[in-house]
Motif scaffolding. Structure first.
Motif, PDB file in Angstrom:
ATOM      1  N   SER A  69      -7.299  -6.235  -6.616  1.00 61.55           N
ATOM      2  CA  SER A  69      -6.543  -5.085  -6.114  1.00 61.55           C
ATOM      3  C   SER A  69      -7.447  -3.860  -6.115  1.00 61.55           C
ATOM      4  N   THR A  70      -7.252  -2.952  -5.175  1.00 64.27           N
ATOM      5  CA  THR A  70      -8.110  -1.768  -5.084  1.00 64.27           C
ATOM      6  C   THR A  70      -7.278  -0.495  -4.942  1.00 64.27           C
ATOM      7  N   GLY A  71      -7.936   0.652  -5.202  1.00 63.00           N
ATOM      8  CA  GLY A  71      -7.324   1.960  -4.984  1.00 63.00           C
ATOM      9  C   GLY A  71      -6.156   2.248  -5.895  1.00 63.00           C
ATOM     10  N   GLN A 130     -12.245   0.051  -7.863  1.00 62.77           N
ATOM     11  CA  GLN A 130     -11.840   1.418  -7.526  1.00 62.77           C
ATOM     12  C   GLN A 130     -10.531   1.770  -8.250  1.00 62.77           C
ATOM     13  N   GLU A 141       0.850  -1.181   0.000  1.00 60.97           N
ATOM     14  CA  GLU A 141       0.000   0.000   0.000  1.00 60.97           C
ATOM     15  C   GLU A 141       0.891   1.237   0.000  1.00 60.97           C
ATOM     16  N   GLY A 185      -3.890  -0.454  -1.958  1.00 58.97           N
ATOM     17  CA  GLY A 185      -3.696   0.936  -2.354  1.00 58.97           C
ATOM     18  C   GLY A 185      -3.570   1.885  -1.172  1.00 58.97           C
ATOM     19  N   PRO A 186      -3.417   3.149  -1.473  1.00 57.94           N
ATOM     20  CA  PRO A 186      -3.388   3.650  -2.842  1.00 57.94           C
ATOM     21  C   PRO A 186      -2.099   3.248  -3.564  1.00 57.94           C
ATOM     22  N   THR A 187      -2.258   2.944  -4.835  1.00 59.40           N
ATOM     23  CA  THR A 187      -1.135   2.654  -5.719  1.00 59.40           C
ATOM     24  C   THR A 187      -1.275   3.573  -6.924  1.00 59.40           C
TER      25      THR A 187
END
Length: 127
Positions: free
Chosen positions: A74-76, A123, A27, A51-53
């Protein structure tokens, strides 16, 4: 990670290989102004990447597959000002195939059972 490159990889173009800038189990990651050539998935995230990435101002040349989240939700993720040119090896020579792809998709299978990739992400913003 900034101002880095991955060029001239020597390996088979196969599963699990040539992932130039692969973010996994992480992250708060920024990847900017990086370059890759002849990679399979150059700018990707893996499993348990919440994330955020941020991938910003990066370039994939002779990309073999796609960029974006790769497996197990995976998110963000933000992909901003990304460029890619797709290619494939033909008799040892890299042949251009047009623009590369950035995807969020259901890659099939059931990650709960360890089979397949499932939905690659959520996201996710392509800017």
């Amino acid at each position: 990670v900034e101002d880095c490159s991955m060029t001239n990889p020597i390996s088979h173009v196969a599963s699990g290989r040539r992932y130039a800038f692969s973010i996994d189990d992480s992250e708060f990651v920024l990847v900017q102004r990086c370059f890759s050539s002849q990679g399979r998935h150059d700018f990707v995230t893996g499993s348990r990447t919440m994330g955020p990435t941020v991938f910003v101002d990066n370039f994939s040349q002779d990309l073999v597959d796609d960029n974006g989240p790769h497996l197990w939700y995976s998110t963000g993720i933000l992909l901003d000002s990304m460029k890619a040119l797709k290619a494939k090896p033909v008799d040892g020579i890299w042949v251009q195939m047009g623009d590369g792809h950035f995807n969020v998709q259901n890659r099939g299978g059931n990650p709960a059972t360890g089979q397949g990739h499932g939905w690659s992400g959520a996201q996710v913003m392509f800017w």
